[in-house]
Write a protein that holds these residues in place. Structure first.
Motif, PDB file in Angstrom:
ATOM      1  N   LEU A  57       6.614  -0.030   5.400  1.00 55.29           N
ATOM      2  CA  LEU A  57       5.284  -0.460   5.627  1.00 55.29           C
ATOM      3  C   LEU A  57       4.063   0.387   4.655  1.00 55.29           C
ATOM      4  N   ARG A  58       4.793   1.266   4.012  1.00 54.05           N
ATOM      5  CA  ARG A  58       3.566   1.788   3.054  1.00 54.05           C
ATOM      6  C   ARG A  58       2.331   2.491   3.800  1.00 54.05           C
ATOM      7  N   PRO A  59       2.348   3.393   4.763  1.00 53.61           N
ATOM      8  CA  PRO A  59       1.453   3.638   5.504  1.00 53.61           C
ATOM      9  C   PRO A  59       0.416   4.530   4.479  1.00 53.61           C
ATOM     10  N   ALA A  60      -1.111   4.297   4.594  1.00 58.09           N
ATOM     11  CA  ALA A  60      -1.907   4.965   3.992  1.00 58.09           C
ATOM     12  C   ALA A  60      -2.232   6.247   5.047  1.00 58.09           C
ATOM     13  N   GLY A  61      -2.015   7.326   4.600  1.00 56.93           N
ATOM     14  CA  GLY A  61      -2.194   8.460   5.690  1.00 56.93           C
ATOM     15  C   GLY A  61      -1.377   9.487   5.401  1.00 56.93           C
ATOM     16  N   LEU A  62      -1.072  10.280   6.545  1.00 57.46           N
ATOM     17  CA  LEU A  62      -0.108  11.525   6.603  1.00 57.46           C
ATOM     18  C   LEU A  62       1.314  11.332   7.116  1.00 57.46           C
ATOM     19  N   VAL A  63       2.265  11.635   6.752  1.00 59.79           N
ATOM     20  CA  VAL A  63       3.492  11.416   7.319  1.00 59.79           C
ATOM     21  C   VAL A  63       4.182  12.824   7.390  1.00 59.79           C
ATOM     22  N   THR A  64       4.326  13.326   8.392  1.00 57.59           N
ATOM     23  CA  THR A  64       5.322  14.670   8.596  1.00 57.59           C
ATOM     24  C   THR A  64       6.313  14.629   9.180  1.00 57.59           C
ATOM     25  N   LEU A  65       7.369  15.671   9.200  1.00 51.52           N
ATOM     26  CA  LEU A  65       8.563  15.691   9.980  1.00 51.52           C
ATOM     27  C   LEU A  65       8.539  17.216  10.330  1.00 51.52           C
ATOM     28  N   GLU A  66       8.992  17.628  11.474  1.00 51.44           N
ATOM     29  CA  GLU A  66       8.830  18.837  12.041  1.00 51.44           C
ATOM     30  C   GLU A  66      10.064  19.098  12.968  1.00 51.44           C
TER      31      GLU A  66
END
Length: 138
Positions: A103-112
């Protein structure tokens, strides 16, 4: 927004203990083929059999562009921040990441890393999967 699918963690495969939280921060107006991006992420998470996904609309924020988006009346911005939160086992969340990359999202992707203390639908609602029950998502 809640989504559950066949194969999702649930009745016979309870989600509990160590888990991974995937958070995707995008703009409310971001689209994927004329559909809101946050909606596309939720539907793909459901299709992938993840335990649940929730979408939260922010009232103010800024990201990589440093442009502040706000819901205040005097502001012209309506592209408010949106957070899509998905929680499941580490294995399932990591298996979903290629879908997100597509999807190539523009923004921030985090894993926690997180710990699931409770994951259950309403009593007596086996198979209801949160449809109209008020059940929360991820």
């Amino acid at each position: 927004m809640t989504a559950a699918a066949p194969g999702a963690a649930g009745e016979g495969d309870r989600l509990g203990g160590p888990a991974l939280r995937l958070t995707v921060l995008v703009g409310e107006n971001d689209r994927h083929h004329h559909r809101p991006l946050y909606s596309e992420i939720v539907h793909r998470a459901r299709a992938a059999g993840l335990a649940g996904a929730s979408v939260f609309r922010g009232i103010e924020g800024f990201g990589a562009s440093s442009l502040v988006h706000t819901a205040r009346l005097l502001s012209l911005s309506e592209d408010l921040p949106v957070a899509v939160v998905i929680v499941d086992t580490e294995e399932r969340v990591r298996a979903f990441l290629p879908e997100l990359d597509g999807l190539r999202p523009a923004g921030l992707v985090t894993l926690e890393r997180c710990e699931v203390l409770r994951y259950a639908g309403p009593a007596g609602a086996a198979g209801a999967a949160g449809h109209g029950t008020g059940e929360g998502g991820a």
